[in-house]
Design an enzyme around this catalytic site. Structure first.
Site, short mmCIF file in Angstrom:
data_model
loop_
_atom_site.label_atom_id
_atom_site.label_comp_id
_atom_site.label_asym_id
_atom_site.label_seq_id
_atom_site.Cartn_x
_atom_site.Cartn_y
_atom_site.Cartn_z
N ASP A 1 1.09 -5.40 8.08
CA ASP A 1 -0.06 -4.53 7.84
C ASP A 1 -1.27 -5.45 7.70
OD1 ASP A 1 -2.10 -3.07 6.62
OD2 ASP A 1 -0.71 -1.74 5.57
N ARG B 1 -12.50 -3.24 -7.80
CA ARG B 1 -12.44 -4.13 -6.63
C ARG B 1 -13.85 -4.42 -6.12
NH1 ARG B 1 -8.33 -2.13 -2.07
NH2 ARG B 1 -9.91 -0.48 -2.01
N PHE C 1 0.85 -1.20 0.00
CA PHE C 1 0.00 0.00 0.00
C PHE C 1 0.89 1.25 0.00
CE2 PHE C 1 -2.81 3.18 1.84
CZ PHE C 1 -3.96 2.98 1.09
N TYR D 1 -11.61 0.76 10.18
CA TYR D 1 -12.80 1.26 9.45
C TYR D 1 -13.17 0.39 8.26
CZ TYR D 1 -8.83 3.57 7.11
OH TYR D 1 -7.64 3.83 6.51
N LYS D 2 -12.44 -0.71 8.07
CA LYS D 2 -12.78 -1.61 6.96
C LYS D 2 -13.72 -2.70 7.50
CE LYS D 2 -8.26 -0.70 4.84
NZ LYS D 2 -8.63 0.08 3.67
C1 PLP Z 1 -3.31 -1.81 3.42
C2 PLP Z 1 -3.43 -0.42 3.96
N1 PLP Z 1 -2.42 0.09 4.70
C3 PLP Z 1 -2.47 1.33 5.19
C4 PLP Z 1 -3.56 2.16 4.97
C5 PLP Z 1 -3.54 3.56 5.50
O1 PLP Z 1 -4.46 3.78 6.50
P1 PLP Z 1 -4.72 5.24 7.09
O2 PLP Z 1 -5.17 6.10 5.93
O3 PLP Z 1 -5.84 5.03 8.05
O4 PLP Z 1 -3.51 5.75 7.70
C6 PLP Z 1 -4.65 1.67 4.23
C7 PLP Z 1 -5.82 2.51 3.96
O5 PLP Z 1 -6.73 2.19 3.25
C8 PLP Z 1 -4.57 0.35 3.69
O6 PLP Z 1 -5.55 -0.17 2.96
#
Ligand code: PLP
Length: 412
Positions: free
Chosen positions: A210, A384, A133, A235-236
């Site tokens: 992660d 997706r 990510f 939040y997912k």
């Molecule tokens: C796999 C992954 N890592 C990190 C993040 C980053 O999260 P945040 O924006 O809450 O810091 C996300 C956000 O969608 C994500 O999907």
């Protein structure tokens, strides 16, 4: 409309679904809107609406500043332990609700890097894959620059993810930290977290996982798999609401030895001593920096209760059934239009979403949103389909896949 095999399959799957009763517990489940983005922002549980209102009147309104002493100071640890127990296989005292995912990844990777290099100055590399990510890659790049380290990249197939051989090829005596996603945000590839952890640790590295796309959807056994450190979104699949704070896991064996880089008053040994110098608290409190975002951590408790009720293995079983059904409908309805599945076909190597690839997908996504069918789009050409096991039905999935087909026909 005639009843097809797919309609019959969707009805049979819904009728046999042991988790079907949870769908009505979510706001909006009664509408015809198709929601394929619970892997970005989960639907709100109805119980959370009530919980938030009650908190505002009874707790915030009634207890005012006394609320901190009475319960709020402990809430990041209480809910953290609940996430540990329900979602990520962590014994109590190792999980805390903290800042955003981004800030928590920074804290953990930076702390791990500092400790590793202090123990062995040759360890200056942070390993990350090119398709991790963006925030993970950007953080790793920034930490390497800030600390005089180096990034070591793993090349990956965009329709899959990091493999054991891919990781083995890059770790060694210069590796300090490895940063990996359990479920790849683009392809949905499910990494073999236990094996990858062992490979990195055998090379002397610490691993930061992660868990954003796995927490609440895919079983995680942080303690049993020997994790060092992990972070995940709430939040997912945990339905904590827009911007709800993330959780951090720090294995007990590392807690005293790691120092986090944002040493704020809330992580100090005696918060209200307000002393002249920072001394870190014992245990997970030291990972806090500023005042905990209490309102943001309320809603996730309702989904955690549902997962505890359903059992994570049942959640995963439905997740597999949903993604298998999405792949089947894609093969039947979309493959003839040139749409391909850009996710692993083996459900054991796939998390809770399926990515479908076609050059028209950006425009398809925009059109679907206007029609109340809500997937999301990720470059290159990826639509997706996120399938939240507690709130998504098979009939909803079929209706959405038919809308995707109609949009590809119109725009492809
Ligand atoms: C796999 C992954 N890592 C990190 C993040 C980053 O999260 P945040 O924006 O809450 O810091 C996300 C956000 O969608 C994500 O999907």
């Amino acid at each position: 409309m005639t009843t097809t095999d797919l309609d019959q399959a969707a009805s049979a799957l819904d009728a046999a679904d042991p988790l079907a009763r949870f769908r009505d517990l979510f706001v909006g489940s009664e509408s015809s809107l198709v929601y394929f983005d619970g892997n970005s922002l989960g639907r709100p549980p109805r119980a959370s609406v009530e919980r938030l209102a009650r908190f505002a009147t009874e707790q915030w309104g009634g207890r005012l500043i006394r609320g901190w002493d009475e319960s709020w100071m402990q809430l990041p640890f209480v809910i953290g332990d609940e996430i540990g127990r329900t979602a990520i296989g962590a014994a109590a005292g190792q999980t805390v609700i903290g800042d955003s995912t981004t800030v928590l990844i920074y804290k953990l990777v930076r702390a791990a890097f500092d400790a590793q290099r202090a123990a062995d100055p040759a360890r200056v590399e942070i390993v990350v894959d090119r398709d991790n990510f963006p925030t993970d890659r950007y953080l790793v790049d920034g930490i390497a620059r800030e600390c005089g380290g180096r990034v070591r990249w793993i090349d990956v197939d965009l329709s899959a993810g990091v493999t054991a051989s891919g990781l083995s090829a890059v770790v060694g005596p210069e590796t300090a930290v490895v940063v990996l996603s359990h479920v790849a945000y683009r392809s949905g590839h499910l990494a073999d977290a236990e094996t990858l952890t062992r490979i990195a640790q055998d090379a002397g590295a610490l691993v930061v996982w992660d868990l954003c796309h796995s927490a609440g959807s895919v079983p995680v056994h942080s303690d049993a798999w020997g994790f060092d450190l992990a972070v995940g979104c709430t939040y997912k699949y945990l339905n904590g609401g827009p911007g709800s704070p993330a959780f951090a896991y720090v294995a007990e064996r590392h807690q005293e030895r790691l120092a986090q880089p944002i040493q704020g008053w809330m992580g100090a040994a005696d918060v209200f001593a307000m002393g002249p110098t920072y001394r870190p608290a014992d245990g997970m409190r030291r990972w806090l920096s500023g005042t905990p975002p209490i309102v943001g951590m309320l809603a996730m408790q309702d989904t955690l209760a549902m997962i505890a009720d359903a059992g994570l293995p049942a959640v995963r079983a439905k997740s597999i059934d949903l993604t298998e059904f999405a792949v089947r409908t894609s093969d039947e309805l979309l493959a003839p239009l040139g749409v391909t599945v850009a996710s692993p076909r083996d459900p054991e190597q796939r998390g809770g979403h399926v990515t479908l690839s076609h050059p028209a997908m950006r425009a398809v996504t925009a059109r679907l949103w206007e029609q109340d069918v809500i997937p999301d789009y990720r470059d290159p050409d990826g639509l997706r389909i996120g399938l939240s096991p507690l709130s998504t039905s098979f009939a909803e999935t079929l209706a959405g896949m038919r809308a995707v087909r109609d949009a590809v026909v119109a725009l492809g």
